[in-house]
Design an enzyme around this catalytic site. Structure first.
Site, PDB file in Angstrom:
ATOM      1  NE  ARG A 122      -7.809  13.136   1.571  1.00 13.20           N
ATOM      2  CZ  ARG A 122      -6.593  11.628   1.956  1.00 13.20           C
ATOM      3  NH1 ARG A 122      -6.503  11.062   1.091  1.00 13.20           N
ATOM      4  NH2 ARG A 122      -6.551  11.554   3.230  1.00 13.20           N
ATOM      5  CD  GLN A 127      -5.473  21.018   4.023  1.00 16.19           C
ATOM      6  OE1 GLN A 127      -5.024  21.991   5.071  1.00 16.19           O
ATOM      7  NE2 GLN A 127      -4.538  20.605   3.458  1.00 16.19           N
ATOM      8  CG  ASP A 130      -8.402  14.332   5.592  1.00 17.62           C
ATOM      9  OD1 ASP A 130      -8.651  12.923   5.345  1.00 17.62           O
ATOM     10  OD2 ASP A 130      -7.387  14.399   4.286  1.00 17.62           O
ATOM     11  CB  SER A 133      -5.986  13.438   7.039  1.00 16.49           C
ATOM     12  OG  SER A 133      -5.669  13.074   4.923  1.00 16.49           O
ATOM     13  CE1 TYR A 230      -6.841   9.036  -1.298  1.00 19.26           C
ATOM     14  CE2 TYR A 230      -8.132   9.842  -3.050  1.00 19.26           C
ATOM     15  CZ  TYR A 230      -8.123   9.773  -1.595  1.00 19.26           C
ATOM     16  OH  TYR A 230      -8.919  10.657  -0.394  1.00 19.26           O
TER      17      TYR A 230
HETATM   18  P1  NAD Z   1      -4.000   5.822   0.306  1.00 21.65           P
HETATM   19  O1  NAD Z   1      -4.141   5.688   2.203  1.00 21.65           O
HETATM   20  O2  NAD Z   1      -5.604   6.029  -0.510  1.00 21.65           O
HETATM   21  O3  NAD Z   1      -3.073   5.161   0.277  1.00 21.65           O
HETATM   22  C1  NAD Z   1      -1.583   4.951   0.828  1.00 21.65           C
HETATM   23  C2  NAD Z   1      -0.468   5.551  -0.025  1.00 21.65           C
HETATM   24  O4  NAD Z   1      -0.454   3.799  -0.625  1.00 21.65           O
HETATM   25  C3  NAD Z   1      -0.574   6.194  -1.274  1.00 21.65           C
HETATM   26  O5  NAD Z   1       0.447   7.225  -1.428  1.00 21.65           O
HETATM   27  C4  NAD Z   1      -0.952   5.666  -2.537  1.00 21.65           C
HETATM   28  O6  NAD Z   1      -0.442   6.029  -3.796  1.00 21.65           O
HETATM   29  C5  NAD Z   1       0.382   4.216  -2.218  1.00 21.65           C
HETATM   30  N1  NAD Z   1       0.159   2.936  -2.999  1.00 21.65           N
HETATM   31  C6  NAD Z   1      -1.396   3.032  -3.986  1.00 21.65           C
HETATM   32  N2  NAD Z   1      -0.812   1.721  -4.441  1.00 21.65           N
HETATM   33  C7  NAD Z   1       0.679   1.307  -3.907  1.00 21.65           C
HETATM   34  C8  NAD Z   1       1.771   0.220  -4.608  1.00 21.65           C
HETATM   35  N3  NAD Z   1       1.576  -0.696  -5.736  1.00 21.65           N
HETATM   36  N4  NAD Z   1       3.538   0.499  -4.222  1.00 21.65           N
HETATM   37  C9  NAD Z   1       3.257   1.560  -3.869  1.00 21.65           C
HETATM   38  N5  NAD Z   1       2.598   2.315  -2.874  1.00 21.65           N
HETATM   39  C10 NAD Z   1       1.178   2.332  -3.492  1.00 21.65           C
HETATM   40  O7  NAD Z   1      -3.419   7.668   0.101  1.00 21.65           O
HETATM   41  P2  NAD Z   1      -3.407   8.735   1.491  1.00 21.65           P
HETATM   42  O8  NAD Z   1      -2.413   8.389   2.819  1.00 21.65           O
HETATM   43  O9  NAD Z   1      -4.411   9.040   1.457  1.00 21.65           O
HETATM   44  O10 NAD Z   1      -3.523   9.892   0.464  1.00 21.65           O
HETATM   45  C11 NAD Z   1      -3.307   9.759  -0.827  1.00 21.65           C
HETATM   46  C12 NAD Z   1      -2.619  11.348  -1.132  1.00 21.65           C
HETATM   47  O11 NAD Z   1      -3.357  12.746  -0.509  1.00 21.65           O
HETATM   48  C13 NAD Z   1      -1.620  11.564  -1.014  1.00 21.65           C
HETATM   49  O12 NAD Z   1      -0.685  12.365  -1.900  1.00 21.65           O
HETATM   50  C14 NAD Z   1      -1.252  12.789   0.358  1.00 21.65           C
HETATM   51  O13 NAD Z   1      -0.472  13.754   0.993  1.00 21.65           O
HETATM   52  C15 NAD Z   1      -2.751  13.606  -0.033  1.00 21.65           C
HETATM   53  N6  NAD Z   1      -3.342  13.994   0.524  1.00 21.65           N
HETATM   54  C16 NAD Z   1      -3.782  15.328   0.486  1.00 21.65           C
HETATM   55  C17 NAD Z   1      -5.127  16.043   1.405  1.00 21.65           C
HETATM   56  C18 NAD Z   1      -5.606  17.753   1.429  1.00 21.65           C
HETATM   57  O14 NAD Z   1      -4.895  17.756   0.074  1.00 21.65           O
HETATM   58  N7  NAD Z   1      -5.974  17.902   1.648  1.00 21.65           N
HETATM   59  C19 NAD Z   1      -5.155  15.375   2.587  1.00 21.65           C
HETATM   60  C20 NAD Z   1      -4.469  14.023   2.785  1.00 21.65           C
HETATM   61  C21 NAD Z   1      -3.840  13.671   2.128  1.00 21.65           C
END
Ligand code: NAD
Length: 377
Positions: A122, A127, A130, A133, A230
């Site tokens: 990521r 991006q 991805d 996402s 994560y």
């Molecule tokens: P994910 O699909 O792995 O998980 C979904 C969400 O569940 C996450 O926000 C995680 O913190 C949350 N979670 C896990 N355990 C939990 C619990 N016990 N209680 C409540 N919530 C809980 O995550 P994702 O949607 O793929 O995103 C993870 C991170 O990556 C985010 O910060 C997102 O903004 C970031 N991200 C960055 C990029 C980039 O920089 N290119 C791209 C996509 C996502």
């Protein structure tokens, strides 16, 4: 350089790995693209549109795969597809490898170079590639649409001559990509929205979308994010404190959307049967983590489970429920990655196996499992 786009064989897959737009771009790079007849049907793309974009249409899977050096797929090849794929071909898909080590081995033995798009780092450069996402964003949107479809009440507050209808209270658990889109969608429908997450960075994002943030914000919470952004698995003590807070909050909610995932592990259990029993009749939960073990007790993959007067929506492949849009974005993700592997002068595949994106995503190559996470498997 032949690129194959087969019809997905998984019975629940509605998406396709290329669109007329990406076919046109590949053809522009000098590729010959072969699409299996019907591959785009469930994403509302007729064969004729692929043909107009420069692809040829093959009647069978065998014909589609024959001689292809690149295969674009949504899901990893099924056992029956492996013998059809030309040895050495680069197969780009979401490979869902955790817990499927035998399937990873089978791909190695078939001699293909299997690229797991969900392992794309990521970082800014990637991006556009991805898939997690692009698909999670749509799943978050669709989860709210599904909830609204099942909920027998209105989402927005309505002041009518016949009386005032209160706004639905929607609670989103897990505020990553899917959760943030669920918050935005529920807000657009007029709901009063709150959300929780274990990553401290999510608090500001939740609040900037106009939702209330609900979480135990102790020292463990402040450290609960990995360098990759994560969630970390939380201690039993934290989980108990958070569960108590959530239990108090949930009984006042009408709709709960859960999206919590931890990479490579089963989904954390966040909603218990006791919490569900505290909700008022007609409440709806949507568990987007159901295929990974589920956040909600009693959720059943592929079904709407009825628990008393509360329903738990456990649809699988939720992005696939909005297939035309999901395919459009997924295909673009794949094009953006594969484009970097094509030599523009020779118009052939020229993979730099030392590239950071390639190293992070290639699971198998030259007959062996090469990804560090699966090498011992
Ligand atoms: P994910 O699909 O792995 O998980 C979904 C969400 O569940 C996450 O926000 C995680 O913190 C949350 N979670 C896990 N355990 C939990 C619990 N016990 N209680 C409540 N919530 C809980 O995550 P994702 O949607 O793929 O995103 C993870 C991170 O990556 C985010 O910060 C997102 O903004 C970031 N991200 C960055 C990029 C980039 O920089 N290119 C791209 C996509 C996502």
């Amino acid at each position: 350089m032949k690129i194959a786009v087969p019809l997905e064989v998984h019975p629940e897959e509605t998406r396709v790995a290329a669109t007329p737009d990406t076919v046109k771009r590949f053809v522009g790079l000098g590729a010959e693209v072969v699409v299996q007849s019907g591959a785009g049907t469930l994403s509302r793309i007729p064969d004729a549109d692929y043909e107009a974009a420069g692809a040829s249409i093959a009647a069978t899977a065998a014909e589609t795969y024959s001689g292809a050096v690149v295969v674009l797929k949504v899901r990893r090849p099924a056992a029956e597809e492996l013998p059809l794929i030309t040895g050495g071909a680069l197969v780009v898909a979401t490979m869902d490898p955790y817990g499927s080590e035998d399937a990873v081995k089978a791909m190695a033995e078939a001699g293909i170079a299997a690229v797991a798009m969900e392992f794309m780092p990521r970082i800014t450069r990637a991006q556009v590639m991805d898939v997690l996402s692009s698909q999670a964003n749509l799943a978050g949107y669709q989860a709210v649409i599904d909830a609204a479809g099942v909920y027998d009440r209105a989402f927005p507050m309505m002041m009518t001559a016949a009386g005032t209808v209160p706004a639905a209270r929607v609670f989103v658990m897990g505020a990553g990509v899917a959760g943030l889109q669920a918050i935005a969608t529920a807000r657009r429908l007029g709901a009063v929205v709150s959300a929780t997450d274990v990553r401290p960075a999510s608090k500001e994002q939740v609040e900037s979308l106009g939702a209330k943030f609900v979480a135990v914000e102790d020292e463990e919470f402040k450290a609960a994010e990995t360098a990759a952004g994560y969630a970390k698995p939380m201690s039993a003590e934290y989980q108990a404190k958070q569960a108590a807070l959530v239990a108090e909050h949930i009984r006042k909610q009408d709709v709960v959307i859960t999206t919590a995932l931890i990479p490579g592990r089963p989904a954390p259990r966040l909603v218990s049967s006791a919490m569900i029993a505290s909700m008022r009749p007609g409440s709806v939960l949507v568990d987007l983590a159901v295929e990974r073990g589920g956040n909600v007790e009693g959720a059943v993959a592929g079904e709407i489970a009825e628990v008393g007067a509360v329903r738990i929506v456990g649809y699988r492949n939720v992005a696939g429920r909005i297939a035309a849009t999901a395919s459009q974005l997924y295909a673009k993700n794949l094009f953006a990655f594969v484009e970097t592997l094509i030599d523009k002068d020779t118009k052939s595949l020229a993979v730099n196996w030392d590239d950071e994106l390639v190293k992070a995503t290639v699971l198998t190559r030259d007959g062996a499992v090469v990804h560090p996470a699966f090498i011992s498997a």
